[in-house]
Design an enzyme around this catalytic site. Structure first.
Site: not given
Length: 431
Positions: A283, A326, A330
């Protein structure tokens, strides 16, 4: 013999080049009244005769090509249909300078009569030559998307048991409470940035270059993501995540899961829920690349739009962490890899455009084969010019109609009329 008017001199020259001169043809030509040399200029080019085209060639300084044009019976309608390939291959205009000047003069004739929209420009020809690269980039992105979805399905069933392997310590996650709706906000932000980017690509003059660059960079980043999340399985970052792990799933079940991921575009708002794909955040990659592409391919004076996309990028990354989907590492790695790959790619494009890498072109092909294929024969960093998206399809349709007219004109020109000299000799033999 008295000097012939210009069209009749051309007739005599062509007749001499083809063999014996027919006395009857010359007498017929002499009996006609000469036409004013500039009378044809007041009529439409499509109505010009072969002699009108000859006078135009003489006036433009291309008199040495009169014989070739006359032999091929190039009238006004055929003249407008000629391209550079016809001038070189069929009419023998071998010199590049003469061919370019003559074709430019023909283009000016088209513009004079308002017929330029029927023909493709050099930019349009470049667009057609870029179609294979766009197809290749789409295929590359599609293959990477399938590989990514399949790896996500595999790592989903390998995620460590949360009861045995609790979430790892994380400074940000440990000090920020979980927000239930944060991840949905992230995905709606991605859809909003994607809509803006789609509009930019749609109206940009160099939309094909932008599209294959986006496909190449995005596909490469997600291919790297497949490797990182496959080799290392991190524990879930939040206790709220419920992973429906299917241990020992068959290949058919993994492929079915991958299909669901692709059909839902990997978004939870479309019903896609996966675990184990943590290193690194997909994302955040999409947020970063969309922000950078929108900023790069819009005018630098659009400060409001650039500030908006940057805010959405940073805010989206924050909500990824606030959703506890996350780890912080990340998100940081995703932003760094996405932004650096974008900048490195476009730096190489600028170097290609300025010809700074010519001595290392062979080495570049071996180091970056995909980049070398896509960016060969491009102009580096493209200008941000815009046009209506339907102009080029309309030109393609008009060019198709023009090509049909060209083939019909060529078929008519190949059907030569009978030679009057041969006809009269045959009639004398019969009598």
């Amino acid at each position: 013999m008295s000097e012939l008017p210009l069209p009749h001199r051309g007739l005599v020259a062509r007749t001499r080049s083809e063999g014996a001169i027919s006395k009857q043809i010359i007498e017929d030509a002499l009996s006609k009244q000469p036409v004013a040399h500039d009378a044809y200029l007041h009529s439409a080019v499509e109505h010009w005769t072969v002699d009108d085209v000859a006078r135009w060639l003489e006036a433009e300084g291309f008199g040495e090509h009169l014989q070739a044009f006359g032999h091929n019976r190039i009238d006004g309608s055929v003249l407008l249909l000629l391209d550079e390939a016809d001038l070189k291959e069929s009419l023998g205009v071998s010199l590049v300078g003469d061919r370019k000047k003559l074709f430019h003069a023909i283009v000016l004739l088209r513009s004079r009569d308002g017929l330029a929209s029927r023909f493709l420009t050099d930019h349009d020809q470049k667009i057609l030559s870029r179609v294979p690269k766009v197809v290749f980039a789409v295929a590359y992105l599609a293959v990477v998307s399938f590989i990514t979805a399949f790896v996500m399905a595999v790592v989903h069933d390998r995620v460590p048991d949360p009861t045995t392997y609790p979430p790892l310590p994380d400074i940000f996650l440990d000090n920020i409470n979980h927000i239930d709706w944060a991840f949905e906000v992230v995905e709606y932000v991605i859809l909003s940035l994607g809509t803006i980017f789609a509009l930019v690509v749609l109206f940009h003059r160099h939309r094909m270059i932008i599209f294959w660059r986006f496909s190449c960079i995005t596909g490469t980043v997600f291919l790297l993501r497949c490797l990182t999340m496959f080799v290392t399985s991190l524990s879930v970052p939040g206790a709220h995540l419920k992973c429906d792990v299917c241990v020992g799933a068959s290949l058919e079940e993994k492929l079915a899961h991958a299909y669901l991921i692709i059909s839902g575009l990997g978004l939870s708002v479309n019903g896609v829920r996966t675990c184990g794909d943590y290193m690194f955040s997909g994302h955040t990659v999409m947020l970063t690349l969309l922000n950078y592409f929108i900023t790069e391919y819009t005018p630098s004076s659009w400060h409001g739009l650039h500030l908006l996309t940057l805010s959405l990028n940073m805010g989206g990354a924050f909500f990824v962490l606030a959703a506890h989907e996350h780890y912080s590492i990340d998100v940081f790695i995703a932003f760094f890899i996405g932004s650096r790959l974008f900048l490195y790619y476009h730096s190489l494009c600028a170097s290609f455009g300025s010809k700074q890498l010519d001595p290392y072109h062979t080495r570049m092909r071996s180091y970056f084969p995909l980049f070398s294929y896509l960016e060969e024969n491009t102009d580096g960093l493209v200008p941000n010019d815009y046009e209506w998206p339907w102009d080029f399809p309309l030109k393609l349709w008009r060019q198709y109609c023009t090509n049909r007219q060209r083939r019909a004109a060529q078929a008519r020109s190949q059907a030569k009329p009978p030679d009057p000299a041969e006809t009269s000799s045959q009639q004398k033999k019969k009598t």
